[in-house]
Motif scaffolding. Structure first.
Motif, PDB file in Angstrom:
ATOM      1  N   THR A  77       0.830  -1.205   0.000  1.00  0.00           N
ATOM      2  CA  THR A  77       0.000   0.000   0.000  1.00  0.00           C
ATOM      3  C   THR A  77       0.863   1.252   0.000  1.00  0.00           C
ATOM      4  O   THR A  77       0.648   2.183  -0.781  1.00  0.00           O
ATOM      5  CB  THR A  77      -0.935   0.009   1.225  1.00  0.00           C
ATOM      6  N   VAL A  78       1.867   1.274   0.872  1.00  0.00           N
ATOM      7  CA  VAL A  78       2.738   2.443   0.973  1.00  0.00           C
ATOM      8  C   VAL A  78       3.589   2.599  -0.282  1.00  0.00           C
ATOM      9  O   VAL A  78       3.818   3.724  -0.767  1.00  0.00           O
ATOM     10  CB  VAL A  78       3.622   2.348   2.230  1.00  0.00           C
ATOM     11  N   GLU A  79       4.050   1.483  -0.837  1.00  0.00           N
ATOM     12  CA  GLU A  79       4.847   1.559  -2.058  1.00  0.00           C
ATOM     13  C   GLU A  79       4.034   2.118  -3.219  1.00  0.00           C
ATOM     14  O   GLU A  79       4.541   2.893  -4.038  1.00  0.00           O
ATOM     15  CB  GLU A  79       5.387   0.177  -2.421  1.00  0.00           C
ATOM     16  N   LYS A  80       2.771   1.753  -3.301  1.00  0.00           N
ATOM     17  CA  LYS A  80       1.928   2.189  -4.415  1.00  0.00           C
ATOM     18  C   LYS A  80       1.477   3.631  -4.267  1.00  0.00           C
ATOM     19  O   LYS A  80       1.476   4.405  -5.226  1.00  0.00           O
ATOM     20  CB  LYS A  80       0.699   1.276  -4.544  1.00  0.00           C
ATOM     21  N   PHE A  81       1.074   4.012  -3.040  1.00  0.00           N
ATOM     22  CA  PHE A  81       0.472   5.327  -2.844  1.00  0.00           C
ATOM     23  C   PHE A  81       1.355   6.327  -2.100  1.00  0.00           C
ATOM     24  O   PHE A  81       1.016   7.500  -2.006  1.00  0.00           O
ATOM     25  CB  PHE A  81      -0.852   5.183  -2.094  1.00  0.00           C
ATOM     26  N   GLY A  82       2.471   5.842  -1.533  1.00  0.00           N
ATOM     27  CA  GLY A  82       3.394   6.751  -0.875  1.00  0.00           C
ATOM     28  C   GLY A  82       3.082   7.071   0.563  1.00  0.00           C
ATOM     29  O   GLY A  82       3.857   7.775   1.227  1.00  0.00           O
ATOM     30  N   ARG A  83       1.969   6.553   1.081  1.00  0.00           N
ATOM     31  CA  ARG A  83       1.577   6.852   2.460  1.00  0.00           C
ATOM     32  C   ARG A  83       0.442   5.920   2.879  1.00  0.00           C
ATOM     33  O   ARG A  83      -0.147   5.216   2.066  1.00  0.00           O
ATOM     34  CB  ARG A  83       1.117   8.297   2.586  1.00  0.00           C
ATOM     35  N   LEU A  84       0.133   5.944   4.167  1.00  0.00           N
ATOM     36  CA  LEU A  84      -1.042   5.255   4.694  1.00  0.00           C
ATOM     37  C   LEU A  84      -1.622   6.146   5.790  1.00  0.00           C
ATOM     38  O   LEU A  84      -0.943   6.463   6.763  1.00  0.00           O
ATOM     39  CB  LEU A  84      -0.683   3.884   5.274  1.00  0.00           C
ATOM     40  N   ASP A  85      -2.875   6.557   5.604  1.00  0.00           N
ATOM     41  CA  ASP A  85      -3.518   7.469   6.544  1.00  0.00           C
ATOM     42  C   ASP A  85      -4.490   6.788   7.490  1.00  0.00           C
ATOM     43  O   ASP A  85      -4.642   7.211   8.635  1.00  0.00           O
ATOM     44  CB  ASP A  85      -4.272   8.563   5.774  1.00  0.00           C
ATOM     45  N   VAL A  86      -5.163   5.754   7.003  1.00  0.00           N
ATOM     46  CA  VAL A  86      -6.181   5.081   7.810  1.00  0.00           C
ATOM     47  C   VAL A  86      -6.077   3.578   7.612  1.00  0.00           C
ATOM     48  O   VAL A  86      -6.013   3.093   6.478  1.00  0.00           O
ATOM     49  CB  VAL A  86      -7.604   5.544   7.430  1.00  0.00           C
ATOM     50  N   LEU A  87      -6.075   2.855   8.719  1.00  0.00           N
ATOM     51  CA  LEU A  87      -6.158   1.396   8.705  1.00  0.00           C
ATOM     52  C   LEU A  87      -7.490   1.002   9.316  1.00  0.00           C
ATOM     53  O   LEU A  87      -7.800   1.383  10.449  1.00  0.00           O
ATOM     54  CB  LEU A  87      -5.017   0.774   9.519  1.00  0.00           C
ATOM     55  N   VAL A  88      -8.273   0.230   8.573  1.00  0.00           N
ATOM     56  CA  VAL A  88      -9.543  -0.286   9.090  1.00  0.00           C
ATOM     57  C   VAL A  88      -9.428  -1.800   9.200  1.00  0.00           C
ATOM     58  O   VAL A  88      -9.358  -2.511   8.196  1.00  0.00           O
ATOM     59  CB  VAL A  88     -10.733   0.088   8.189  1.00  0.00           C
ATOM     60  N   ASN A  89      -9.375  -2.289  10.421  1.00  0.00           N
ATOM     61  CA  ASN A  89      -9.319  -3.739  10.677  1.00  0.00           C
ATOM     62  C   ASN A  89     -10.748  -4.256  10.745  1.00  0.00           C
ATOM     63  O   ASN A  89     -11.406  -4.177  11.778  1.00  0.00           O
ATOM     64  CB  ASN A  89      -8.612  -4.016  12.003  1.00  0.00           C
ATOM     65  N   ASN A  90     -11.226  -4.783   9.628  1.00  0.00           N
ATOM     66  CA  ASN A  90     -12.624  -5.188   9.561  1.00  0.00           C
ATOM     67  C   ASN A  90     -12.832  -6.688   9.373  1.00  0.00           C
ATOM     68  O   ASN A  90     -13.900  -7.207   9.678  1.00  0.00           O
ATOM     69  CB  ASN A  90     -13.320  -4.425   8.427  1.00  0.00           C
ATOM     70  N   ALA A  91     -11.827  -7.390   8.889  1.00  0.00           N
ATOM     71  CA  ALA A  91     -11.981  -8.820   8.621  1.00  0.00           C
ATOM     72  C   ALA A  91     -12.341  -9.571   9.897  1.00  0.00           C
ATOM     73  O   ALA A  91     -11.821  -9.276  10.975  1.00  0.00           O
ATOM     74  CB  ALA A  91     -10.698  -9.386   8.022  1.00  0.00           C
ATOM     75  N   GLY A  92     -13.225 -10.532   9.765  1.00  0.00           N
ATOM     76  CA  GLY A  92     -13.597 -11.315  10.944  1.00  0.00           C
ATOM     77  C   GLY A  92     -14.432 -12.522  10.558  1.00  0.00           C
ATOM     78  O   GLY A  92     -15.004 -12.580   9.471  1.00  0.00           O
ATOM     79  N   ILE A  93     -14.476 -13.490  11.452  1.00  0.00           N
ATOM     80  CA  ILE A  93     -15.302 -14.676  11.257  1.00  0.00           C
ATOM     81  C   ILE A  93     -16.039 -14.967  12.558  1.00  0.00           C
ATOM     82  O   ILE A  93     -15.625 -14.548  13.636  1.00  0.00           O
ATOM     83  CB  ILE A  93     -14.470 -15.916  10.859  1.00  0.00           C
ATOM     84  N   GLY A  94     -17.142 -15.686  12.443  1.00  0.00           N
ATOM     85  CA  GLY A  94     -17.883 -16.128  13.617  1.00  0.00           C
ATOM     86  C   GLY A  94     -17.580 -17.591  13.910  1.00  0.00           C
ATOM     87  O   GLY A  94     -16.946 -18.290  13.111  1.00  0.00           O
ATOM     88  N   SER A  95     -18.029 -18.040  15.058  1.00  0.00           N
ATOM     89  CA  SER A  95     -17.819 -19.443  15.431  1.00  0.00           C
ATOM     90  C   SER A  95     -18.819 -19.809  16.510  1.00  0.00           C
ATOM     91  O   SER A  95     -18.869 -19.167  17.558  1.00  0.00           O
ATOM     92  CB  SER A  95     -16.392 -19.656  15.942  1.00  0.00           C
ATOM     93  N   PHE A  96     -19.620 -20.822  16.252  1.00  0.00           N
ATOM     94  CA  PHE A  96     -20.606 -21.254  17.234  1.00  0.00           C
ATOM     95  C   PHE A  96     -20.050 -22.413  18.040  1.00  0.00           C
ATOM     96  O   PHE A  96     -19.575 -23.392  17.490  1.00  0.00           O
ATOM     97  CB  PHE A  96     -21.906 -21.678  16.545  1.00  0.00           C
ATOM     98  N   GLY A  97     -20.094 -22.277  19.363  1.00  0.00           N
ATOM     99  CA  GLY A  97     -19.634 -23.370  20.218  1.00  0.00           C
ATOM    100  C   GLY A  97     -19.278 -22.901  21.614  1.00  0.00           C
ATOM    101  O   GLY A  97     -18.641 -21.867  21.777  1.00  0.00           O
ATOM    102  N   ARG A  98     -19.707 -23.677  22.591  1.00  0.00           N
ATOM    103  CA  ARG A  98     -19.284 -23.420  23.969  1.00  0.00           C
ATOM    104  C   ARG A  98     -17.848 -23.892  24.132  1.00  0.00           C
ATOM    105  O   ARG A  98     -17.301 -24.589  23.280  1.00  0.00           O
ATOM    106  CB  ARG A  98     -20.190 -24.172  24.946  1.00  0.00           C
TER     107      ARG A  98
END
Length: 263
Positions: A77-98
């Motif tokens: 990202t930095v190599e392509k655009f020269g900077r990084l201003d915002v990181l959004v950590n959105n990836a996630g998964i669910g899991s059912f189980g006690r």
């Protein structure tokens, strides 16, 4: 609005749901967006749709549970655009189980995607964010502030995301980096498709949510953009609950509805 003109934003889990909605909104507000997702074709398609609408976006395949791939995503990202201003950590998964039902493999899979990924991305991004006084927004969950029946691993991971966000906020405030999280409730996304397919669950949520409906991804995206923007310049270490009022209640019966029925 052009709150993110000339800014660069990387979003994980951005090919669908909340991540895709945030990517589209960031692009509409002027940002160059890196749409990062495990599904390479979906990431490319989301980025292409943003470009067709006049925005700036590229797709990037990344397994957020893989430390090397996450680090490379930040570097690319930095190599392509020269900077990084915002990181959004959105990836996630669910899991059912006690706890007594969960295998070690499943526990570690949830922790890798929902928690380790946030650590990996923040660690790699912080030096770049410090250069521009940037922002981190992580998608946690109301399941990180209270427990759900049968979602032990997910509850633990999302609670850790909230407190990791606080730790990053206080440790890096001196560098000008802000870190916040959002905690969605029930959102209409591909991840919640099994819940949407069950009318019993849908009716139960309608009864429990004061606003009477689930959230749309765009409503969560609006919260993400607020926290990432200069409108939230004095907000760091916060966990913004975006749940239609679900957790505002104690969980006790709705006496107004009960008594109205009795009358």
């Amino acid at each position: 609005m052009s709150r993110f003109e000339d800014k660069v934003v990387l979003i994980t889990g951005a090919a669908s749901g909340i991540g895709a909605a945030a990517a589209r909104r960031f692009a509409r507000e002027g940002a160059s967006v890196v749409v990062a997702d495990l599904n390479a074709e979906a990431a490319a398609a989301t980025a292409a749709a943003i470009r067709e609408a006049g925005g700036k976006a590229v797709g990037l395949a990344v397994d957020v549970g893989n430390e090397l791939q996450v680090g490379q995503a930040i570097t690319s990202t930095v190599e392509k655009f020269g900077r990084l201003d915002v990181l959004v950590n959105n990836a996630g998964i669910g899991s059912f189980g006690r706890v007594d039902m969960l295998s070690t493999e499943e526990w570690r899979r949830v922790m890798a995607v929902d928690l380790d990924a946030v650590f990996f991305a923040c660690r790699a991004a912080l030096p770049h964010l410090a250069q521009v006084r940037g922002a981190i927004v992580s998608t946690a969950s109301i399941s990180g502030t209270a427990a759900d029946y049968g979602f032990a691993a997910y509850n633990a991971a999302k609670a850790a995301v909230i407190n990791l966000t606080r730790a990053i906020a206080i440790d890096h405030a001196g560098e000008g980096v802000r870190a916040n999280s959002i905690s969605p409730g029930y959102v209409v996304t591909p991840l919640t498709a099994p819940l949407q397919a069950d009318d019993r669950i849908g009716e139960a949520y309608r009864q429990l949510i004061p606003l009477g409906r689930p959230s749309m991804p765009e409503e969560q995206a609006a919260a993400i953009l607020f926290l990432a923007s200069d409108d939230a310049s004095y907000i760091t270490g916060a966990n913004l609950i975006v749940d239609g009022g679900l957790t505002a209640a104690t969980g006790q019966p709705n006496f107004v509805r009960i008594f109205a029925g009795a009358n």
